[in-house]
Design a protein around this motif. Structure first.
Motif, PDB file in Angstrom:
ATOM      1  N   LEU A 148      -2.012  19.704 -68.287  1.00  0.00           N
ATOM      2  CA  LEU A 148      -3.271  19.309 -69.164  1.00  0.00           C
ATOM      3  C   LEU A 148      -4.414  19.867 -68.691  1.00  0.00           C
ATOM      4  CD1 LEU A 148      -2.551  15.544 -69.411  1.00  0.00           C
ATOM      5  CD2 LEU A 148      -1.796  17.406 -71.215  1.00  0.00           C
ATOM      6  N   ILE A 149      -5.161  20.924 -69.408  1.00  0.00           N
ATOM      7  CA  ILE A 149      -6.483  21.520 -68.821  1.00  0.00           C
ATOM      8  C   ILE A 149      -7.573  21.039 -69.740  1.00  0.00           C
ATOM      9  CG2 ILE A 149      -7.575  23.684 -68.427  1.00  0.00           C
ATOM     10  CD1 ILE A 149      -4.787  24.915 -68.205  1.00  0.00           C
ATOM     11  N   SER A 150      -8.546  20.151 -69.305  1.00  0.00           N
ATOM     12  CA  SER A 150      -9.676  19.779 -70.015  1.00  0.00           C
ATOM     13  C   SER A 150     -10.930  20.374 -69.492  1.00  0.00           C
ATOM     14  CB  SER A 150      -9.606  18.150 -69.982  1.00  0.00           C
ATOM     15  OG  SER A 150     -10.626  17.684 -70.516  1.00  0.00           O
ATOM     16  N   THR A 151     -11.686  20.903 -70.638  1.00  0.00           N
ATOM     17  CA  THR A 151     -12.968  21.527 -70.868  1.00  0.00           C
ATOM     18  C   THR A 151     -14.002  20.721 -71.240  1.00  0.00           C
ATOM     19  OG1 THR A 151     -12.726  23.002 -72.294  1.00  0.00           O
ATOM     20  CG2 THR A 151     -11.821  23.792 -70.300  1.00  0.00           C
ATOM     21  N   ALA A 152     -15.114  21.272 -71.057  1.00  0.00           N
ATOM     22  CA  ALA A 152     -15.971  20.491 -72.133  1.00  0.00           C
ATOM     23  C   ALA A 152     -15.968  20.606 -73.410  1.00  0.00           C
ATOM     24  CB  ALA A 152     -17.499  21.079 -71.631  1.00  0.00           C
ATOM     25  N   THR A 153     -15.360  21.471 -73.960  1.00  0.00           N
ATOM     26  CA  THR A 153     -14.989  21.611 -75.236  1.00  0.00           C
ATOM     27  C   THR A 153     -13.638  21.585 -75.858  1.00  0.00           C
ATOM     28  OG1 THR A 153     -15.147  24.065 -74.985  1.00  0.00           O
ATOM     29  CG2 THR A 153     -17.262  23.156 -75.559  1.00  0.00           C
ATOM     30  N   GLU A 154     -12.722  21.844 -75.093  1.00  0.00           N
ATOM     31  CA  GLU A 154     -11.315  21.875 -75.487  1.00  0.00           C
ATOM     32  C   GLU A 154     -10.441  21.208 -74.554  1.00  0.00           C
ATOM     33  OE1 GLU A 154     -10.812  25.925 -76.484  1.00  0.00           O
ATOM     34  OE2 GLU A 154     -10.337  26.511 -74.382  1.00  0.00           O
ATOM     35  N   LEU A 155      -9.147  20.935 -75.403  1.00  0.00           N
ATOM     36  CA  LEU A 155      -7.960  20.504 -74.602  1.00  0.00           C
ATOM     37  C   LEU A 155      -6.755  21.339 -74.509  1.00  0.00           C
ATOM     38  CD1 LEU A 155      -6.583  18.396 -72.536  1.00  0.00           C
ATOM     39  CD2 LEU A 155      -5.967  17.414 -75.046  1.00  0.00           C
ATOM     40  N   THR A 156      -6.460  22.036 -73.586  1.00  0.00           N
ATOM     41  CA  THR A 156      -5.336  22.678 -73.521  1.00  0.00           C
ATOM     42  C   THR A 156      -4.060  21.847 -73.131  1.00  0.00           C
ATOM     43  OG1 THR A 156      -6.308  24.676 -73.194  1.00  0.00           O
ATOM     44  CG2 THR A 156      -3.929  24.903 -72.781  1.00  0.00           C
ATOM     45  N   ILE A 157      -2.901  21.946 -73.754  1.00  0.00           N
ATOM     46  CA  ILE A 157      -1.741  21.140 -73.536  1.00  0.00           C
ATOM     47  C   ILE A 157      -0.574  22.167 -73.430  1.00  0.00           C
ATOM     48  CG2 ILE A 157       0.030  19.477 -74.136  1.00  0.00           C
ATOM     49  CD1 ILE A 157      -2.155  18.148 -76.011  1.00  0.00           C
ATOM     50  N   SER A 158      -0.047  22.283 -72.353  1.00  0.00           N
ATOM     51  CA  SER A 158       1.201  23.284 -72.064  1.00  0.00           C
ATOM     52  C   SER A 158       2.400  22.740 -71.543  1.00  0.00           C
ATOM     53  CB  SER A 158       0.812  24.498 -71.080  1.00  0.00           C
ATOM     54  OG  SER A 158       1.797  25.470 -70.952  1.00  0.00           O
ATOM     55  N   VAL A 159       3.379  22.844 -72.026  1.00  0.00           N
ATOM     56  CA  VAL A 159       4.779  22.145 -72.031  1.00  0.00           C
ATOM     57  C   VAL A 159       5.801  23.138 -71.885  1.00  0.00           C
ATOM     58  CG1 VAL A 159       6.565  20.661 -72.653  1.00  0.00           C
ATOM     59  CG2 VAL A 159       4.050  20.176 -73.466  1.00  0.00           C
TER      60      VAL A 159
END
Length: 582
Positions: free
Chosen positions: A490-501
């Protein structure tokens, strides 16, 4: 004429009876079908037309015969008046002796009822009845005395006659005598009556042909209207239109030419179609803005039950059946297909949440069972007088569980997402798969909709767990839990969330990424009802909130398949003031 007139009266009486207002139990014409009304109306019109046409033909024939008779009599009188023999004879001392034989022979030859030659004082020289010779001529001769030829109808000694009257003049133009030729009106009527059989034949032919055509059209109308009257059809239309627009499901009717001929308000809302207007022409499927999968399903016309169709923002269930009209001889004409569309979007989201709750429940049940075993172990150690070992054992178990919970809760501020990850960790442990959670940044509460987050992450982790666990079933060398793993980043920035599985499975195994997004696609051997929709839902949900999804195969990951979803944090998904206060 009498027969035609009587037919007209009977037709008028029948029409009045048919159109009489309802009284008592007899509701008259309101119970008649459109076909019957059309047949009676058309037949009545044809009868009226035949009567009017026949009367017009008879009047025209009578007028023509009268005109021809006048012209013939005038011509006959003119030829007599110009005959030199007649001119010389009227100037002799005894004109009748010369002119009567001449007039009798000419009457027979010219088919005239009389030829009367007279002097300027109306004294007859000739007559059909010899006894009338020498008597006074009855009728108007004033124009002839002034040198004018004319015709008239006069009631004389032979009854009503049609006459042609011409003056006989001398060489110096003086009127010296007058000739009158004529036929009786009764003979003229005989000529008119001779035309009546032809008129009657024409009228009868017109009525027969019109009746046959009306009968054919009536049978056609009866077939297409199912023998119903306009009042019934109007009432049925009102009822069906009310039902069509009041049901909570979308309904579409597609004709055999592949055109949308009818759809209700719910269908327009679910599919983004313009409101249906009664006067609008059919909408071709190829020009309608429909999802490709639904367009193909409607164009194909195949019968389906609760087929799942995905749109950019909805999950729809489509049931399609052929529409047929009952015909004669047991045959049914195809009218196209009827499709019923139900919105399953909210149900699908609730189903995803329910699956997550089941996961948590299973995890709790498993932990309860495991906790019971560990509690017995602790009690036994205490009974054996090994309190220090029991304390260390209990402390270690609490620390391990708390470490996992704290790590997940600290990384994910969304409660539903935290609960999902904790439950999936326990579920993975039961299946012999190690679930690794890596986070970079903190996912803020309400940064993404809980429904969307559960749909995306839940389906991706479930697929990854299946892929990792299936390596044993398919004879792969990966047997130990350490070698069967799923990594969630889970990579969370100020504008978006990236989910990698990423999983340790066998990858895509030669499949193209486009095939993964197709609804109904599944690599599971037990794929059945409800299978093959997970990845399609993930893609649909990601796109609906402005996100993207990508996939990498084993060649790129040096493991199994990696699915990466990037979604933005929308302001609409942030907590309201009321939510923050709560």
């Amino acid at each position: 004429m009498f027969i035609l007139f009587t037919s007209g009266l009977l037709t008028a009486q029948t029409w009045r009876s048919a159109t009489a207002p309802p009284s008592g139990d007899n509701r008259g014409m309101t119970r008649w079908s459109i076909a019957k009304r059309f047949f009676i109306g058309q037949l009545s019109f044809i009868l009226l037309l035949a009567i009017v046409g026949s009367v017009a033909l008879v009047i025209d024939a009578a007028d023509r015969i009268d005109r021809e008779t006048r012209e013939r009599m005038l011509t006959l009188s003119t030829s007599v008046a110009l005959n030199p023999f007649v001119i010389d004879a009227v100037q002799t001392a005894h004109p009748s002796e010369l002119l009567q034989p001449y007039a009798e022979s000419l009457m027979d030859a010219a088919n005239a009822d009389f030829i009367t030659i007279m002097d300027t004082h109306r004294i007859r020289y000739t007559h059909r009845n010899r006894d009338m010779i020498g008597g006074r001529f009855e009728g108007n001769i004033t124009p002839a005395l002034h040198g004018q030829a004319f015709t008239e109808i006069h009631n004389g000694s032979l009854g009503p006659t049609v006459r042609g009257i011409v003056p006989i003049t001398s060489s110096d133009g003086t009127v010296i005598a007058i000739v009158s030729s004529g036929v009786t009106v009764s003979n003229v009527n005989l000529a008119v009556n001779a035309r009546l059989p032809l008129v009657a034949a024409v009228a009868a032919t017109l009525i027969l042909v019109g009746a046959l055509i009306s009968l054919g059209l009536s049978r056609y109308l009866r077939r297409v209207t199912y023998g119903r009257g306009p009042e019934q059809i109007s009432q049925m239309y009102a009822f069906y239109d009310a039902v069509l627009h009041s049901i909570g499901e979308g309904m579409l009717l597609v004709n055999p030419q592949g055109e949308l001929v009818l759809y209700n308000t719910q269908a327009a809302e679910l599919l983004g179609l313009p409101p249906m207007k009664p006067e609008a022409p059919p909408l071709p499927l190829r020009t309608a803005d429909l999802p490709a999968e639904l367009g193909e399903l409607l164009a194909g016309g195949t019968s389906v039950d609760s087929e799942v169709v995905l749109t950019p923002s909805r999950v729809l269930l489509v049931t399609q059946r052929p529409a047929r009209a009952s015909g004669t001889g047991g045959r049914a004409a195809s009218l196209g297909t009827v499709a019923i569309i139900r919105d399953r979007t909210d149900m699908q989201r609730l189903s995803g949440e329910l699956d997550s709750m089941h996961t948590l429940a299973d995890a709790l049940r498993s932990q309860t069972h495991e906790h019971s075993n560990r509690l017995h172990t602790i009690v036994t150690l205490i009974e054996l007088g090994r309190g220090d070992e029991a304390l260390r054992f209990a402390t270690h178990e609490v620390e391990q569980g708390q470490i996992l919970t704290d790590r997940v809760v600290n990384a994910v501020g969304e409660p539903a997402l935290s609960a999902l990850l904790v439950g999936k960790t326990a579920q993975a442990s039961e299946r012999g798969v190690s679930l690794i959670i890596v986070s970079d940044g903190v996912v803020p509460p309400h940064g993404i909709s809980a429904h969307d987050a559960v749909t995306i992450m839940g389906n991706l982790i479930d697929n990854a767990l299946d892929a990792a666990a299936r390596t044993v079933e398919e004879g792969a060398e990966t047997h130990t839990p350490e070698e069967r793993w799923v990594e969630v980043v889970l990579i969370s920035t100020a504008t978006e969330l990236t989910i990698s599985v990423l999983d340790s499975g066998l990858g895509l195994q030669g499949l193209r990424p486009e095939e993964l997004w197709a609804r109904g696609f599944s690599t599971k051997q037990d794929a059945g009802q409800g299978r093959g929709i997970g990845l399609a839902l993930v893609r649909q949900t990601a796109r609906s909130i402005g996100g993207t999804i990508t996939v990498e195969d084993s060649e790129e990951t040096v493991a199994g398949a990696r699915f990466t979803v990037t979604v933005p944090f929308h302001a609409a998904n942030r907590p309201s003031d009321q939510d923050e206060a709560r």
